[in-house]
Scaffold this motif. Structure first.
Motif, PDB file in Angstrom:
ATOM      1  N   LYS A 231      95.461   8.328  58.321  1.00 33.99           N
ATOM      2  CA  LYS A 231      96.815   8.762  57.975  1.00 33.99           C
ATOM      3  C   LYS A 231      96.989   8.883  56.467  1.00 33.99           C
ATOM      4  O   LYS A 231      97.703   9.771  55.988  1.00 33.99           O
TER       5      LYS A 231
ATOM      6  N   GLU B 110     100.057  11.025  55.703  1.00 36.79           N
ATOM      7  CA  GLU B 110     101.018  10.613  56.723  1.00 36.79           C
ATOM      8  C   GLU B 110     101.226   9.103  56.749  1.00 36.79           C
ATOM      9  O   GLU B 110     101.959   8.593  57.599  1.00 36.79           O
TER      10      GLU B 110
ATOM     11  N   ARG C 139     103.885  -0.056  56.317  1.00 38.47           N
ATOM     12  CA  ARG C 139     104.588  -0.777  57.372  1.00 38.47           C
ATOM     13  C   ARG C 139     105.354  -1.975  56.822  1.00 38.47           C
ATOM     14  O   ARG C 139     106.236  -2.507  57.478  1.00 38.47           O
TER      15      ARG C 139
ATOM     16  N   ILE D  28     108.792  -0.227  56.069  1.00 48.40           N
ATOM     17  CA  ILE D  28     109.463   0.552  57.098  1.00 48.40           C
ATOM     18  C   ILE D  28     110.817  -0.052  57.459  1.00 48.40           C
ATOM     19  O   ILE D  28     110.960  -1.272  57.579  1.00 48.40           O
TER      20      ILE D  28
ATOM     21  N   GLU E 281     113.699   3.788  60.882  1.00 46.96           N
ATOM     22  CA  GLU E 281     112.413   4.480  60.948  1.00 46.96           C
ATOM     23  C   GLU E 281     111.558   3.928  62.084  1.00 46.96           C
ATOM     24  O   GLU E 281     110.932   4.694  62.838  1.00 46.96           O
ATOM     25  N   TYR E 282     111.536   2.619  62.215  1.00 48.13           N
ATOM     26  CA  TYR E 282     110.716   2.018  63.260  1.00 48.13           C
ATOM     27  C   TYR E 282     111.226   2.379  64.646  1.00 48.13           C
ATOM     28  O   TYR E 282     110.453   2.738  65.540  1.00 48.13           O
TER      29      TYR E 282
ATOM     30  N   ASP F 156     112.886   4.935  65.552  1.00 49.18           N
ATOM     31  CA  ASP F 156     112.593   6.343  65.821  1.00 49.18           C
ATOM     32  C   ASP F 156     111.145   6.496  66.293  1.00 49.18           C
ATOM     33  O   ASP F 156     110.868   7.194  67.269  1.00 49.18           O
ATOM     34  N   GLN F 157     110.216   5.836  65.578  1.00 48.74           N
ATOM     35  CA  GLN F 157     108.805   5.878  65.968  1.00 48.74           C
ATOM     36  C   GLN F 157     108.602   5.198  67.321  1.00 48.74           C
ATOM     37  O   GLN F 157     107.814   5.666  68.153  1.00 48.74           O
ATOM     38  N   TRP F 158     109.315   4.113  67.542  1.00 46.64           N
ATOM     39  CA  TRP F 158     109.187   3.369  68.800  1.00 46.64           C
ATOM     40  C   TRP F 158     109.598   4.220  69.990  1.00 46.64           C
ATOM     41  O   TRP F 158     108.908   4.249  71.015  1.00 46.64           O
TER      42      TRP F 158
ATOM     43  N   GLU G  12     109.583   7.496  70.153  1.00 45.09           N
ATOM     44  CA  GLU G  12     108.614   8.573  70.337  1.00 45.09           C
ATOM     45  C   GLU G  12     107.338   8.062  71.016  1.00 45.09           C
ATOM     46  O   GLU G  12     106.783   8.714  71.899  1.00 45.09           O
ATOM     47  N   SER G  13     106.875   6.888  70.588  1.00 48.37           N
ATOM     48  CA  SER G  13     105.612   6.371  71.130  1.00 48.37           C
ATOM     49  C   SER G  13     105.754   5.869  72.565  1.00 48.37           C
ATOM     50  O   SER G  13     104.766   5.792  73.296  1.00 48.37           O
TER      51      SER G  13
ATOM     52  N   ASP H  67     102.852  -3.321  67.771  1.00 45.15           N
ATOM     53  CA  ASP H  67     102.689  -2.751  66.429  1.00 45.15           C
ATOM     54  C   ASP H  67     102.348  -3.789  65.364  1.00 45.15           C
ATOM     55  O   ASP H  67     101.927  -3.417  64.261  1.00 45.15           O
TER      56      ASP H  67
END
Length: 415
Positions: free
Chosen positions: A74, A79, A83, A86, A90-91, A93-95, A97-98, A177
């Motif tokens: 990354k 990218e 962490r 973060i 932000e977290y 949002d990533q959570w 998506e994942s 994570d």
């Protein structure tokens, strides 16, 4: 006169042991205490200067190496996100998506809405590693005080639901994570909520009156099956004819239909498991008549028919799946038709307003008052644990218990 220190035989050995046990960095990975950490160099996009970025808390060396390799890739692509820096927004949002593939569409949309309205405006800017239990507790207090529309208090149940979302997300921040060592949500003080009793529960006579007026509607079978099985709205709208065994007098609930951003979607049941629900002779007759009527719809539609051989049991006049909100709105119209008859006949008793979901409550309440065991009712409703049924229908069970002493006494005398 100076004093000469004399080293004991143990001291050189002690120094030697200290030197040999000092942690060593090997290819960006080292052990710190009981866990492993990695370090990589990341170029600052503004200054172009590369700086070391540490990340720790990995239980094994292999996990630290795997995370290091991922971070290196990354970083090369530009990218990489530190962490340690973060934020909660932000977290989350990533959570989302994942975990999108693991969460049912309706639930995912519910999570997005809850985070957008009740989390990000309050703690979204905090760094994940800086969140303390006191910050989560304050969030709940603020929501209860003025987290609703136009600064009005937010319902306790909504705050508890927000807590459930954060609890799951921060648990993954620890376990999956590995952003933090422990979850501040677990130690926060959340408001207590008492399980609300079901809404309007009609008497058997009132249910019969409702179904009598519903019989004039093409979806009468839907309301009959809902009342006689206790199945949820989405479960019935997902039902296919292949899941209906009229000879065996049972239906198999295999999935559910819902609405996400205005679009009808189908997925698993609430529990993620299918279940078989027995049906009575009258319901078998109702479904046979419904199947005949649907066949007539298919014949009338001709080439415009959009269903198939094992299509939806409850469909539009041209075979397409029914939009869930359609059946949700119908009970009020049917109740109005009952309470305001157009034929001029005097009304014996008006029907109190009830929601579609209340048909499920009527089914459960009627069975429990009739003495059907709680675990049997739970299985019909699709509750993963009978304890859920006990909590939701505690008032019904308490009323049944009041007669238990008389029932026992009569049984002994009759023996």
């Amino acid at each position: 006169m100076t004093k000469t220190s004399i080293a004991t035989p143990e001291e050189p050995n002690r120094r030697k042991r200290t030197r040999t046990t000092k942690p060593k960095l090997r290819d960006g990975v080292m052990k710190r205490g009981s866990t492993w950490s990695y370090v990589i160099r990341v170029k600052d996009p503004e200054t172009g200067v590369s700086k070391p970025r540490w990340m720790g808390g990995f239980p094994t060396e292999d996990e630290a190496k795997a995370a290091r390799d991922e971070a290196r890739v990354k970083a090369r692509r530009g990218e990489y996100i530190d962490r340690n820096e973060i934020t909660v927004a932000e977290y989350l949002d990533q959570w989302l998506e994942s975990h999108a593939m693991e969460i049912k569409p309706g639930t995912l949309e519910d999570y997005r809405k809850g985070i957008r309205l009740y989390v990000n405006p309050y703690i979204g800017g905090l760094k994940v590693q800086a969140v303390r239990p006191s910050a989560i507790t304050k969030l709940y207090r603020d929501l209860l005080k003025g987290g609703g529309r136009k600064g009005k208090p937010l319902a306790v149940s909504t705050v508890v639901h927000t807590h459930a979302i954060l609890r799951r997300a921060f648990r993954d921040a620890v376990v999956v994570d590995q952003l933090i060592d422990n979850s501040p949500v677990e130690r926060a003080k959340r408001p207590r909520v008492h399980m609300a009793e079901p809404g309007t529960v009609w008497t058997p006579a009132q249910l019969r009156a409702f179904l009598a007026v519903a019989r004039r509607h093409r979806l009468f079978a839907f309301f009959h099956v809902a009342a006689y099985t206790g199945a949820r709205r989405g479960e019935l709208l997902n039902l296919r004819w292949a899941d209906v065994d009229l000879d065996g007098k049972q239906i198999t609930i295999t999935g559910s239909a819902g609405v996400v951003e205005g679009e009808r979607l189908e997925g698993t049941t609430k529990s993620g498991r299918k279940r078989i629900v027995s049906i009575d002779d009258e319901t078998v007759t109702v479904l046979r008549e419904h199947h005949t009527a649907q066949s007539a719809d298919k014949l009338a539609a001709g080439e415009a028919w959009r269903g198939d051989k094992n299509g939806h049991v409850f469909a539009t006049a041209w075979g397409k799946p029914i939009y869930p909100d359609t059946v949700t709105a119908l009970p009020r119209k049917l109740i109005n038709a009952h309470n305001d008859p157009k034929d001029g006949k005097p009304l014996a008793e008006p029907l109190p307003y009830a929601r579609l979901h209340d048909l499920r409550h009527i089914h459960a309440t009627t069975l429990l008052l009739a003495g059907v065991p709680v675990h049997v009712v739970a299985a019909r409703l699709g509750h993963g644990d009978p304890a859920i049924t006990l909590r939701v229908y505690a008032h019904v069970i308490r009323s049944a218990e009041t007669a238990a002493a008389d029932v026992f006494a009569k049984a002994i005398k009759a023996a």
